[in-house]
Design a protein around this motif. Structure first.
Motif, PDB file in Angstrom:
ATOM      1  N   GLY A  12       2.830  -0.184   4.761  1.00 42.45           N
ATOM      2  CA  GLY A  12       1.797  -0.476   5.751  1.00 42.45           C
ATOM      3  C   GLY A  12       0.431  -0.637   5.116  1.00 42.45           C
ATOM      4  O   GLY A  12      -0.378  -1.470   5.545  1.00 42.45           O
ATOM      5  N   TYR A  13       0.163   0.147   4.080  1.00 46.97           N
ATOM      6  CA  TYR A  13      -1.075   0.013   3.301  1.00 46.97           C
ATOM      7  C   TYR A  13      -1.116  -1.350   2.630  1.00 46.97           C
ATOM      8  O   TYR A  13      -2.136  -2.054   2.664  1.00 46.97           O
ATOM      9  CB  TYR A  13      -1.122   1.151   2.284  1.00 46.97           C
ATOM     10  CG  TYR A  13      -2.145   1.052   1.170  1.00 46.97           C
ATOM     11  CD1 TYR A  13      -3.394   0.468   1.359  1.00 46.97           C
ATOM     12  CD2 TYR A  13      -1.855   1.585  -0.087  1.00 46.97           C
ATOM     13  CE1 TYR A  13      -4.332   0.404   0.318  1.00 46.97           C
ATOM     14  CE2 TYR A  13      -2.781   1.541  -1.126  1.00 46.97           C
ATOM     15  CZ  TYR A  13      -4.009   0.940  -0.913  1.00 46.97           C
ATOM     16  OH  TYR A  13      -4.928   0.879  -1.933  1.00 46.97           O
ATOM     17  N   GLN A  14      -0.007  -1.772   2.038  1.00 52.31           N
ATOM     18  CA  GLN A  14       0.046  -3.072   1.383  1.00 52.31           C
ATOM     19  C   GLN A  14      -0.234  -4.203   2.365  1.00 52.31           C
ATOM     20  O   GLN A  14      -0.938  -5.173   2.044  1.00 52.31           O
ATOM     21  CB  GLN A  14       1.407  -3.256   0.721  1.00 52.31           C
ATOM     22  CG  GLN A  14       1.667  -2.278  -0.426  1.00 52.31           C
ATOM     23  CD  GLN A  14       3.089  -2.344  -0.954  1.00 52.31           C
ATOM     24  OE1 GLN A  14       4.005  -2.817  -0.264  1.00 52.31           O
ATOM     25  NE2 GLN A  14       3.293  -1.868  -2.180  1.00 52.31           N
ATOM     26  N   MET A  15       0.295  -4.097   3.587  1.00 51.93           N
ATOM     27  CA  MET A  15       0.087  -5.129   4.599  1.00 51.93           C
ATOM     28  C   MET A  15      -1.375  -5.276   4.997  1.00 51.93           C
ATOM     29  O   MET A  15      -1.826  -6.371   5.372  1.00 51.93           O
ATOM     30  CB  MET A  15       0.899  -4.805   5.855  1.00 51.93           C
ATOM     31  CG  MET A  15       2.385  -4.910   5.707  1.00 51.93           C
ATOM     32  SD  MET A  15       3.148  -4.566   7.306  1.00 51.93           S
ATOM     33  CE  MET A  15       4.842  -4.416   6.809  1.00 51.93           C
TER      34      MET A  15
ATOM     35  N   LEU B 109      -8.249  -4.582   4.855  1.00 57.37           N
ATOM     36  CA  LEU B 109      -8.743  -3.879   3.679  1.00 57.37           C
ATOM     37  C   LEU B 109      -8.933  -4.891   2.550  1.00 57.37           C
ATOM     38  O   LEU B 109      -8.119  -5.814   2.391  1.00 57.37           O
ATOM     39  CB  LEU B 109      -7.760  -2.798   3.213  1.00 57.37           C
ATOM     40  CG  LEU B 109      -7.738  -1.467   3.964  1.00 57.37           C
ATOM     41  CD1 LEU B 109      -6.637  -0.568   3.410  1.00 57.37           C
ATOM     42  CD2 LEU B 109      -9.089  -0.759   3.903  1.00 57.37           C
ATOM     43  N   ASP B 110      -9.984  -4.701   1.772  1.00 57.99           N
ATOM     44  CA  ASP B 110     -10.250  -5.609   0.659  1.00 57.99           C
ATOM     45  C   ASP B 110      -9.510  -5.125  -0.590  1.00 57.99           C
ATOM     46  O   ASP B 110     -10.095  -4.610  -1.548  1.00 57.99           O
ATOM     47  CB  ASP B 110     -11.766  -5.686   0.399  1.00 57.99           C
ATOM     48  CG  ASP B 110     -12.129  -6.857  -0.506  1.00 57.99           C
ATOM     49  OD1 ASP B 110     -11.201  -7.587  -0.932  1.00 57.99           O
ATOM     50  OD2 ASP B 110     -13.330  -7.050  -0.794  1.00 57.99           O
ATOM     51  N   VAL B 111      -8.192  -5.274  -0.534  1.00 56.29           N
ATOM     52  CA  VAL B 111      -7.318  -4.984  -1.672  1.00 56.29           C
ATOM     53  C   VAL B 111      -6.224  -6.048  -1.686  1.00 56.29           C
ATOM     54  O   VAL B 111      -5.987  -6.734  -0.684  1.00 56.29           O
ATOM     55  CB  VAL B 111      -6.666  -3.577  -1.591  1.00 56.29           C
ATOM     56  CG1 VAL B 111      -7.709  -2.475  -1.600  1.00 56.29           C
ATOM     57  CG2 VAL B 111      -5.775  -3.451  -0.355  1.00 56.29           C
TER      58      VAL B 111
ATOM     59  N   SER C 237      -1.710  -1.786  -5.866  1.00 55.36           N
ATOM     60  CA  SER C 237      -2.770  -2.341  -5.018  1.00 55.36           C
ATOM     61  C   SER C 237      -4.125  -2.067  -5.640  1.00 55.36           C
ATOM     62  O   SER C 237      -4.386  -0.954  -6.109  1.00 55.36           O
ATOM     63  CB  SER C 237      -2.711  -1.728  -3.610  1.00 55.36           C
ATOM     64  OG  SER C 237      -1.435  -1.932  -3.015  1.00 55.36           O
ATOM     65  N   ASP C 238      -5.001  -3.092  -5.618  1.00 57.55           N
ATOM     66  CA  ASP C 238      -6.333  -2.912  -6.181  1.00 57.55           C
ATOM     67  C   ASP C 238      -7.300  -3.850  -5.472  1.00 57.55           C
ATOM     68  O   ASP C 238      -6.913  -4.851  -4.878  1.00 57.55           O
ATOM     69  CB  ASP C 238      -6.326  -3.195  -7.684  1.00 57.55           C
ATOM     70  CG  ASP C 238      -7.503  -2.523  -8.400  1.00 57.55           C
ATOM     71  OD1 ASP C 238      -8.229  -1.755  -7.736  1.00 57.55           O
ATOM     72  OD2 ASP C 238      -7.681  -2.755  -9.597  1.00 57.55           O
ATOM     73  N   GLY C 239      -8.596  -3.483  -5.536  1.00 58.73           N
ATOM     74  CA  GLY C 239      -9.637  -4.299  -4.916  1.00 58.73           C
ATOM     75  C   GLY C 239     -10.858  -3.456  -4.607  1.00 58.73           C
ATOM     76  O   GLY C 239     -10.858  -2.230  -4.811  1.00 58.73           O
ATOM     77  N   PRO C 240     -11.929  -4.075  -4.116  1.00 55.37           N
ATOM     78  CA  PRO C 240     -13.195  -3.370  -3.894  1.00 55.37           C
ATOM     79  C   PRO C 240     -13.093  -2.134  -3.013  1.00 55.37           C
ATOM     80  O   PRO C 240     -13.806  -1.144  -3.252  1.00 55.37           O
ATOM     81  CB  PRO C 240     -14.069  -4.451  -3.253  1.00 55.37           C
ATOM     82  CG  PRO C 240     -13.534  -5.735  -3.781  1.00 55.37           C
ATOM     83  CD  PRO C 240     -12.054  -5.535  -3.892  1.00 55.37           C
ATOM     84  N   ASP C 241     -12.234  -2.157  -1.992  1.00 58.10           N
ATOM     85  CA  ASP C 241     -12.142  -0.991  -1.104  1.00 58.10           C
ATOM     86  C   ASP C 241     -11.506   0.224  -1.780  1.00 58.10           C
ATOM     87  O   ASP C 241     -11.572   1.337  -1.240  1.00 58.10           O
ATOM     88  CB  ASP C 241     -11.355  -1.340   0.165  1.00 58.10           C
ATOM     89  CG  ASP C 241     -12.222  -2.084   1.184  1.00 58.10           C
ATOM     90  OD1 ASP C 241     -13.450  -2.144   0.978  1.00 58.10           O
ATOM     91  OD2 ASP C 241     -11.666  -2.597   2.176  1.00 58.10           O
TER      92      ASP C 241
ATOM     93  N   MET D 175      -7.733  11.380  -9.865  1.00 56.63           N
ATOM     94  CA  MET D 175      -7.750   9.919  -9.816  1.00 56.63           C
ATOM     95  C   MET D 175      -7.755   9.442  -8.364  1.00 56.63           C
ATOM     96  O   MET D 175      -7.127  10.047  -7.495  1.00 56.63           O
ATOM     97  CB  MET D 175      -6.527   9.356 -10.536  1.00 56.63           C
ATOM     98  CG  MET D 175      -6.446   9.751 -12.016  1.00 56.63           C
ATOM     99  SD  MET D 175      -7.849   9.118 -12.972  1.00 56.63           S
ATOM    100  CE  MET D 175      -7.510   7.356 -12.898  1.00 56.63           C
ATOM    101  N   PRO D 176      -8.478   8.319  -8.092  1.00 51.83           N
ATOM    102  CA  PRO D 176      -8.526   7.808  -6.721  1.00 51.83           C
ATOM    103  C   PRO D 176      -7.174   7.271  -6.265  1.00 51.83           C
ATOM    104  O   PRO D 176      -6.434   6.668  -7.048  1.00 51.83           O
ATOM    105  CB  PRO D 176      -9.575   6.693  -6.798  1.00 51.83           C
ATOM    106  CG  PRO D 176      -9.580   6.270  -8.230  1.00 51.83           C
ATOM    107  CD  PRO D 176      -9.281   7.498  -9.016  1.00 51.83           C
ATOM    108  N   GLU D 177      -6.873   7.489  -4.998  1.00 51.10           N
ATOM    109  CA  GLU D 177      -5.618   7.016  -4.407  1.00 51.10           C
ATOM    110  C   GLU D 177      -5.916   6.376  -3.063  1.00 51.10           C
ATOM    111  O   GLU D 177      -6.623   6.937  -2.237  1.00 51.10           O
ATOM    112  CB  GLU D 177      -4.648   8.176  -4.235  1.00 51.10           C
ATOM    113  CG  GLU D 177      -3.215   7.782  -3.907  1.00 51.10           C
ATOM    114  CD  GLU D 177      -3.009   7.264  -2.497  1.00 51.10           C
ATOM    115  OE1 GLU D 177      -2.224   6.316  -2.310  1.00 51.10           O
ATOM    116  OE2 GLU D 177      -3.640   7.835  -1.579  1.00 51.10           O
TER     117      GLU D 177
END
Length: 482
Positions: free
Chosen positions: A333-336, A360-362, A396-400, A411-413
């Motif tokens: 769901g996060y990926q979507m 989300l900006d990822v 997953s990666d990106g500004p958000d 580490m951020p998650e």
């Protein structure tokens, strides 16, 4: 010497998992060292094990009932459906391949060695092993190379008790018909039968019970009434997603995706008296009064993105966000929620990429390596610590990501939108942690119940064992093990 008994069913979803869980707890209360075992399982609701693999959620619950840490030997073959005709094949906790149904039939005989190896290790470590079958032995078209029911029972010389589900009707034909269609050598493995999920006065079934015993020659081990508290236990089958509905409270809506995975993430919320949980089915619009919409895990992110759009949920989500509602995506769901989901190697299906929901900006790229680990995390917004687990492919990666949902080992998650109303995380099991759940719900002005979730599950397992003791010949069942 270690003994074993196998509970097979006249069909899928007849209650085998709960019967084994209840018998595990009953055996444990007798002072026995007992372990659960399921040779082959098919489920997208998996648990991470202490030895770094994954097994079906039902076996994790059964391990809980037995007082054990879940281990990959408890479910050596796990099938995780990715499409209607193909599944990921997990062997002793690790991904082996993805196979279409016809190809898997040819693969099954090669898996028996792993099944017997895992079973042997459990037998060597415990007094009793309680085995759960899969589907039904009456599916004789699948008998060749079988590792899930009679193929295993005969290879391991484990006696079988056949469970029939009277709630779905035709239980007399279910049991007598099973004996009629299976091979005599398979029928000889069956020590007896029991009737599950009876509603009403059991004496009304006395004649039917006697008829089954007379026609089959099998011993009856009792008639078990419906267990009304079953909904409080983590479910494995998507057929069990229905939860008691409340008319008031924080309205949490979970989208029931076609390949929904690890949906027991929502169970602790369902038991909160201040929460109204709706498991939204196909063709239903997201209600306008939803406070929080959850996009759960899925075994096929791109496939369920298409499914989500086909329901019109993408438009509903946009409207929900415009109204000021919040959204939480967990794992798939996060990926979507991101800008794009790419699968260049075709790991979950045809290679390619699809636009995400853009909330989300990822962006996510699917990778072959699966991450399977238990974690201790700290929620960024509340500072609450919680235990959870990861079970996913993809990065997953990106500004958000600069605004993480949580921190794991410093580490951020995950990610959170600039306005804080959209969040995504790869961490399953977060709501099971009482402290985190209380802190998270407090952000919506909801006071969490004081009773702990784990304590409630444990009490329900005790109640399940007592329920079986009251209505089945548990002593006789355990004595039938050899």
């Amino acid at each position: 010497m270690t003994r074993a008994l196998m509970i097979q069913g006249t069909g899928s979803n007849v209650g085998k998992s709960l019967l084994v869980a209840g018998l595990c707890r009953a055996a444990r209360k007798r002072g026995l060292s007992v372990a659960p075992f399921k040779p082959q399982n098919m489920s997208n609701n998996a648990a991470v094990t202490g030895d770094g693999g994954e097994i079906g959620r039902a076996q994790a619950l059964q391990a809980w009932a037995a007082g054990l840490v879940p281990h990959t030997d408890m479910n050596p073959v796990l099938l995780k459906p990715e499409t209607d005709v193909g599944s990921q094949v997990i062997v002793q906790g690790q991904r082996l391949t993805t196979a279409r149904a016809r190809d898997y039939q040819r693969l099954k005989p090669q898996l028996m060695a792993a099944v017997l190896e895992s079973f042997g290790r459990l037998k060597g470590a415990h007094d009793l092993v309680l085995v759960e079958g899969a589907g039904s032995p009456a599916e004789v078209n699948l008998r060749a190379g079988d590792i899930a029911n009679m193929g295993f029972a005969r290879a391991a010389d484990v006696p079988v008790v056949l469970a029939g589900d009277i709630d779905r009707g035709g239980v007399i034909a279910q049991i007598i018909g099973t004996q009629a269609v299976i091979a005599p050598e398979d029928a000889a493995m069956i020590a007896g039968f029991l009737i599950n999920r009876f509603r009403g006065d059991p004496s009304l079934f006395d004649d039917g019970y006697a008829l089954i015993a007379e026609r089959t020659g099998w011993r009856g081990y009792g008639v078990c009434p419906w267990f009304p508290e079953a909904w409080k236990l983590p479910a494995e089958d998507a057929l069990d997603l229905a939860k008691p509905r409340r008319a008031e409270g924080l309205h949490v809506v979970c989208l029931t995706l076609s390949r929904i995975a690890n949906f027991d993430d929502l169970d602790p919320l369902a038991q909160e008296p201040g929460v109204r949980l709706t498991m939204l089915g196909a063709g239903q619009a997201i209600p306008g009064d939803a406070d929080l919409v959850i996009l759960p895990g899925t075994k096929s992110t791109r496939g369920d993105l298409a499914y989500l759009r086909a329901q019109g949920w993408d438009l509903d989500l946009a409207a929900h966000v415009r109204r000021g509602g919040q959204v939480l995506g967990i794992c798939g769901g996060y990926q979507m929620l991101g800008r794009e989901v790419a699968d260049p190697e075709g790991i979950e299906g045809p290679a390619g990429a699809d636009p995400g929901l853009g909330l989300l900006d990822v962006a996510t790229v699917m990778t072959p390596k699966k991450r399977l680990t238990e974690v201790l995390a700290t929620h960024s917004a509340t500072g609450a610590g919680f235990h959870g687990y990861e079970i996913h492919i993809g990065e997953s990666d990106g500004p958000d990501r600069a605004r993480p949902f949580a921190h794991v080992a410093g580490m951020p998650e995950g990610a959170v939108s600039a306005d804080g109303r959209i969040a995504g995380s790869y961490l399953h099991g977060m709501f099971r942690d009482d402290g985190f759940r209380a802190a998270y719900l407090a952000g919506f002005g909801v006071k969490a119940a004081s009773d702990g979730y784990d304590a409630g599950v444990d009490a329900t397992l005790d109640a399940l064992a007592a329920h079986l003791e009251a209505h089945l010949d548990v002593d006789g069942l355990l004595a039938a093990a050899r």
